[in-house]
Motif scaffolding. Sequence first.
Motif, PDB file in Angstrom:
ATOM      1  N   TYR A 107       0.819  -1.185  -0.173  1.00 44.68           N
ATOM      2  CA  TYR A 107       0.119   0.043  -0.029  1.00 44.68           C
ATOM      3  C   TYR A 107       0.813   1.113   0.136  1.00 44.68           C
ATOM      4  N   TRP A 108       0.478   2.405  -0.495  1.00 42.71           N
ATOM      5  CA  TRP A 108       1.352   3.669  -0.501  1.00 42.71           C
ATOM      6  C   TRP A 108       0.612   4.517   0.602  1.00 42.71           C
ATOM      7  N   VAL A 109       1.408   5.215   1.471  1.00 37.25           N
ATOM      8  CA  VAL A 109       1.081   6.011   2.237  1.00 37.25           C
ATOM      9  C   VAL A 109       1.449   7.568   1.276  1.00 37.25           C
ATOM     10  N   GLU A 110       0.237   8.290   0.874  1.00 34.68           N
ATOM     11  CA  GLU A 110       0.425   9.564   0.246  1.00 34.68           C
ATOM     12  C   GLU A 110       0.332  10.724   0.921  1.00 34.68           C
ATOM     13  N   VAL A 111       1.209  11.608   0.764  1.00 27.96           N
ATOM     14  CA  VAL A 111       0.987  12.959   1.146  1.00 27.96           C
ATOM     15  C   VAL A 111       0.867  14.069   0.348  1.00 27.96           C
ATOM     16  N   VAL A 112      -0.347  14.524   0.480  1.00 27.67           N
ATOM     17  CA  VAL A 112      -0.742  15.486  -0.508  1.00 27.67           C
ATOM     18  C   VAL A 112      -0.937  17.004  -0.026  1.00 27.67           C
ATOM     19  N   ILE A 113      -0.317  18.016  -0.625  1.00 31.74           N
ATOM     20  CA  ILE A 113      -0.671  19.470  -0.179  1.00 31.74           C
ATOM     21  C   ILE A 113      -1.092  20.048  -1.395  1.00 31.74           C
ATOM     22  N   ASP A 114      -2.178  20.998  -0.828  1.00 35.76           N
ATOM     23  CA  ASP A 114      -2.752  21.584  -2.025  1.00 35.76           C
ATOM     24  C   ASP A 114      -3.172  20.932  -3.311  1.00 35.76           C
ATOM     25  N   GLY A 115      -3.648  19.684  -3.348  1.00 36.78           N
ATOM     26  CA  GLY A 115      -4.055  18.817  -4.252  1.00 36.78           C
ATOM     27  C   GLY A 115      -2.798  18.211  -5.025  1.00 36.78           C
ATOM     28  N   GLU A 116      -1.574  18.510  -4.652  1.00 37.30           N
ATOM     29  CA  GLU A 116      -0.426  17.933  -5.213  1.00 37.30           C
ATOM     30  C   GLU A 116       0.247  16.761  -4.573  1.00 37.30           C
ATOM     31  N   LEU A 117       0.658  15.583  -5.002  1.00 36.28           N
ATOM     32  CA  LEU A 117       1.127  14.691  -4.174  1.00 36.28           C
ATOM     33  C   LEU A 117       2.772  14.973  -4.130  1.00 36.28           C
ATOM     34  N   ILE A 118       2.825  15.227  -2.918  1.00 39.92           N
ATOM     35  CA  ILE A 118       4.371  15.625  -2.160  1.00 39.92           C
ATOM     36  C   ILE A 118       5.553  14.411  -2.065  1.00 39.92           C
ATOM     37  N   LEU A 119       4.771  13.396  -1.593  1.00 38.49           N
ATOM     38  CA  LEU A 119       5.488  12.011  -1.160  1.00 38.49           C
ATOM     39  C   LEU A 119       4.538  10.856  -0.874  1.00 38.49           C
ATOM     40  N   ASN A 120       5.085   9.658  -1.354  1.00 43.23           N
ATOM     41  CA  ASN A 120       4.512   8.580  -1.152  1.00 43.23           C
ATOM     42  C   ASN A 120       5.629   7.569  -0.758  1.00 43.23           C
ATOM     43  N   TYR A 121       5.075   6.585   0.290  1.00 40.67           N
ATOM     44  CA  TYR A 121       6.039   5.605   0.603  1.00 40.67           C
ATOM     45  C   TYR A 121       5.175   4.199   1.033  1.00 40.67           C
ATOM     46  N   PRO A 122       5.901   3.172   0.900  1.00 43.03           N
ATOM     47  CA  PRO A 122       5.280   1.945   1.052  1.00 43.03           C
ATOM     48  C   PRO A 122       4.777   1.480   2.449  1.00 43.03           C
ATOM     49  N   LEU A 123       3.820   0.976   2.689  1.00 46.10           N
ATOM     50  CA  LEU A 123       3.312   0.232   3.885  1.00 46.10           C
ATOM     51  C   LEU A 123       2.831  -1.288   3.401  1.00 46.10           C
ATOM     52  N   ILE A 124       3.629  -2.301   4.034  1.00 44.79           N
ATOM     53  CA  ILE A 124       3.646  -3.460   3.501  1.00 44.79           C
ATOM     54  C   ILE A 124       2.612  -4.322   4.572  1.00 44.79           C
ATOM     55  N   LEU A 125       1.682  -5.081   4.064  1.00 45.51           N
ATOM     56  CA  LEU A 125       0.813  -5.827   4.767  1.00 45.51           C
ATOM     57  C   LEU A 125       1.161  -7.319   4.511  1.00 45.51           C
ATOM     58  N   LYS A 126       1.301  -8.123   5.576  1.00 43.01           N
ATOM     59  CA  LYS A 126       1.972  -9.315   5.309  1.00 43.01           C
ATOM     60  C   LYS A 126       0.857 -10.220   6.138  1.00 43.01           C
ATOM     61  N   GLU A 127       0.969 -11.482   5.585  1.00 38.68           N
ATOM     62  CA  GLU A 127      -0.019 -12.620   6.256  1.00 38.68           C
ATOM     63  C   GLU A 127       1.068 -13.369   7.049  1.00 38.68           C
ATOM     64  N   VAL A 128       0.891 -13.851   8.027  1.00 39.35           N
ATOM     65  CA  VAL A 128       1.770 -14.622   8.958  1.00 39.35           C
ATOM     66  C   VAL A 128       1.155 -15.694   9.313  1.00 39.35           C
ATOM     67  N   LYS A 129       1.445 -16.731   8.926  1.00 38.26           N
ATOM     68  CA  LYS A 129       0.702 -18.109   9.440  1.00 38.26           C
ATOM     69  C   LYS A 129       1.190 -18.497  10.779  1.00 38.26           C
ATOM     70  N   ILE A 130       0.552 -18.627  11.925  1.00 37.28           N
ATOM     71  CA  ILE A 130       1.078 -19.221  13.074  1.00 37.28           C
ATOM     72  C   ILE A 130       0.858 -20.714  13.227  1.00 37.28           C
ATOM     73  N   GLU A 131       1.880 -21.473  13.269  1.00 32.96           N
ATOM     74  CA  GLU A 131       1.624 -22.762  13.280  1.00 32.96           C
ATOM     75  C   GLU A 131       1.074 -23.357  14.487  1.00 32.96           C
ATOM     76  N   GLU A 132       0.424 -24.227  14.827  1.00 30.99           N
ATOM     77  CA  GLU A 132       0.443 -24.866  15.978  1.00 30.99           C
ATOM     78  C   GLU A 132       1.199 -26.058  16.714  1.00 30.99           C
ATOM     79  N   ASN A 133       1.779 -26.068  17.954  1.00 34.99           N
ATOM     80  CA  ASN A 133       2.444 -27.135  18.036  1.00 34.99           C
ATOM     81  C   ASN A 133       1.639 -28.373  18.386  1.00 34.99           C
ATOM     82  N   ARG A 134       2.114 -29.412  17.721  1.00 36.47           N
ATOM     83  CA  ARG A 134       1.048 -30.835  17.820  1.00 36.47           C
ATOM     84  C   ARG A 134       2.081 -31.674  18.580  1.00 36.47           C
ATOM     85  N   ARG A 135       1.240 -32.601  19.301  1.00 36.53           N
ATOM     86  CA  ARG A 135       2.090 -33.329  20.203  1.00 36.53           C
ATOM     87  C   ARG A 135       1.623 -34.836  20.009  1.00 36.53           C
TER      88      ARG A 135
END
Length: 135
Positions: A107-135
């Motif tokens: 995803y992009w975080v966008e910073v806009v001033i007076d309608g003009e894009l000044i800066l954008n930088y990434p925000l990463i969304l990750k899926e992390v699977k948590i494994e259950e310990n099985r005995r």
Amino acid sequence: MNIRPNLQFSVLCDDVRREDNGKFILIGLFEAITAKSFPATHPALFVVNRWCKGQGSFLQKIKIVNSKDKSIVFQTNDQAFELPDIDGHHTLISKVNNLEFKVPGKYWVEVVIDGELILNYPLILKEVKIEENRR
């Protein structure tokens, strides 16, 4: 006459506090969010922007945009601020509550001033699977 300001910094963080002397404390700076599954709701985040070296009245807007389909996940209303002279600075803090991300990815975080894009930088969304310990 307006002199467009420079964006001194823009950061994502978990919380912002202000000391009695006026200094800001930024807690938990980050560039990625992990979730066990999607859609995922992030409870709260802050975007902190500092503007300087400008003069006049301005309107800032923050957007968070999915990089794949360009859909806007979040955007602020216009946030007005003033810089009375070229030596001034202004810090704008935007709090975002319960932000829902439908899919992992960039995803992009966008910073806009007076309608003009000044800066954008990434925000990463990750899926992390948590494994259950099985005995």
